[in-house]
Design a protein around this motif. Structure first.
Motif, PDB file in Angstrom:
ATOM      1  N   LYS A 180     -53.255 -27.951 -55.756  1.00 36.50           N
ATOM      2  CA  LYS A 180     -52.035 -28.779 -55.794  1.00 36.50           C
ATOM      3  C   LYS A 180     -51.229 -28.616 -54.820  1.00 36.50           C
ATOM      4  CE  LYS A 180     -51.854 -28.935 -61.181  1.00 36.50           C
ATOM      5  NZ  LYS A 180     -50.952 -28.847 -62.187  1.00 36.50           N
ATOM      6  N   GLN A 181     -51.181 -27.526 -54.195  1.00 36.51           N
ATOM      7  CA  GLN A 181     -50.192 -27.334 -53.100  1.00 36.51           C
ATOM      8  C   GLN A 181     -50.900 -28.030 -51.996  1.00 36.51           C
ATOM      9  OE1 GLN A 181     -50.029 -22.996 -52.702  1.00 36.51           O
ATOM     10  NE2 GLN A 181     -48.271 -22.790 -54.062  1.00 36.51           N
ATOM     11  N   LYS A 184     -49.913 -31.877 -52.197  1.00 38.03           N
ATOM     12  CA  LYS A 184     -48.512 -32.028 -52.102  1.00 38.03           C
ATOM     13  C   LYS A 184     -48.670 -32.084 -50.636  1.00 38.03           C
ATOM     14  CE  LYS A 184     -46.433 -30.461 -56.309  1.00 38.03           C
ATOM     15  NZ  LYS A 184     -45.629 -29.466 -56.998  1.00 38.03           N
ATOM     16  N   ALA A 187     -49.733 -35.286 -49.062  1.00 41.63           N
ATOM     17  CA  ALA A 187     -48.904 -36.499 -49.533  1.00 41.63           C
ATOM     18  C   ALA A 187     -47.774 -36.229 -48.656  1.00 41.63           C
ATOM     19  CB  ALA A 187     -48.723 -36.336 -51.001  1.00 41.63           C
ATOM     20  N   LYS A 188     -47.101 -35.206 -48.459  1.00 42.47           N
ATOM     21  CA  LYS A 188     -45.856 -35.361 -47.527  1.00 42.47           C
ATOM     22  C   LYS A 188     -46.205 -35.521 -46.215  1.00 42.47           C
ATOM     23  CE  LYS A 188     -41.790 -32.185 -47.187  1.00 42.47           C
ATOM     24  NZ  LYS A 188     -41.368 -30.813 -47.400  1.00 42.47           N
TER      25      LYS A 188
END
Length: 191
Positions: A180-181, A184, A187-188
């Motif tokens: 998940k990290q 993220k 995506a960032k």
């Protein structure tokens, strides 16, 4: 294999024996740590003075009293008022559509697509949450209608560590967190 989603033995034991608790944990699994979301149903049951949850009782509970149960420290969710309302709406839908028997949501599904569609029709469940719960049912609860992996999307992939569906112990929880990290961060970076 017993569930280890909350990483708390008593809370996980309720998730194992109470399908409504598991569904409510999935509903609460947003904007708070996963372990807290899946701990909350056992705490809700305790605050209601029960050893398991009852959809009819929650649906008929006084809304303000339910909010108070959610907000009492340690709050059951970061947003106790809105999530108490969502849990109550979910339980009302289960009463109306499935006569308060949460297992009918999946036991009567002909295939994975129908299972996902039934979950999406419940208050608080969008496509992604429905796919994750379908994967959880298939991977850890033995609910495997034809095409369940495909209907669950990438959450149904064998050997994946993408979601709560893949958490079986503290080590797999860490792998899901790392996934998940990384997602993220990607995506960032793409923005």
């Amino acid at each position: 294999m017993p569930l280890q989603l909350s990483q708390d033995a008593d809370s996980d034991a309720l998730l194992d024996r109470d399908p409504l608790a598991l569904l409510i944990g999935m509903l609460l699994d947003q904007q708070i740590p996963m372990e807290h979301a899946f701990w909350a149903p056992a705490e809700l049951a305790r605050r209601l003075g029960r050893d398991r949850l009852d959809a009819r009782e929650i649906a008929e509970h006084d809304p303000d009293a339910l909010v108070a149960l959610f907000a009492t420290p340690r709050a059951l969710h970061r947003y106790p008022k809105s999530m108490a309302g969502r849990v109550q709406a979910l339980c009302a839908a289960l009463v109306e559509t499935y006569d308060a028997d949460v297992t009918l949501v999946w036991s009567g599904a002909e295939d994975g697509r129908e299972l996902v569609a039934r979950l999406v029709a419940l208050p608080g469940f969008g496509t992604q949450k429905a796919q994750i719960f379908t994967a959880l049912l298939g991977k850890q609860r033995g609910v495997t209608p034809p095409g369940w992996r495909e209907a669950a999307g990438s959450y149904g992939d064998e050997g994946a560590h993408r979601s709560v569906a893949d958490v079986r112990d503290p080590e797999s929880l860490l792998k899901v967190r790392e996934f998940k990290q990384a997602a993220k961060a990607a995506a960032k970076a793409a923005k």
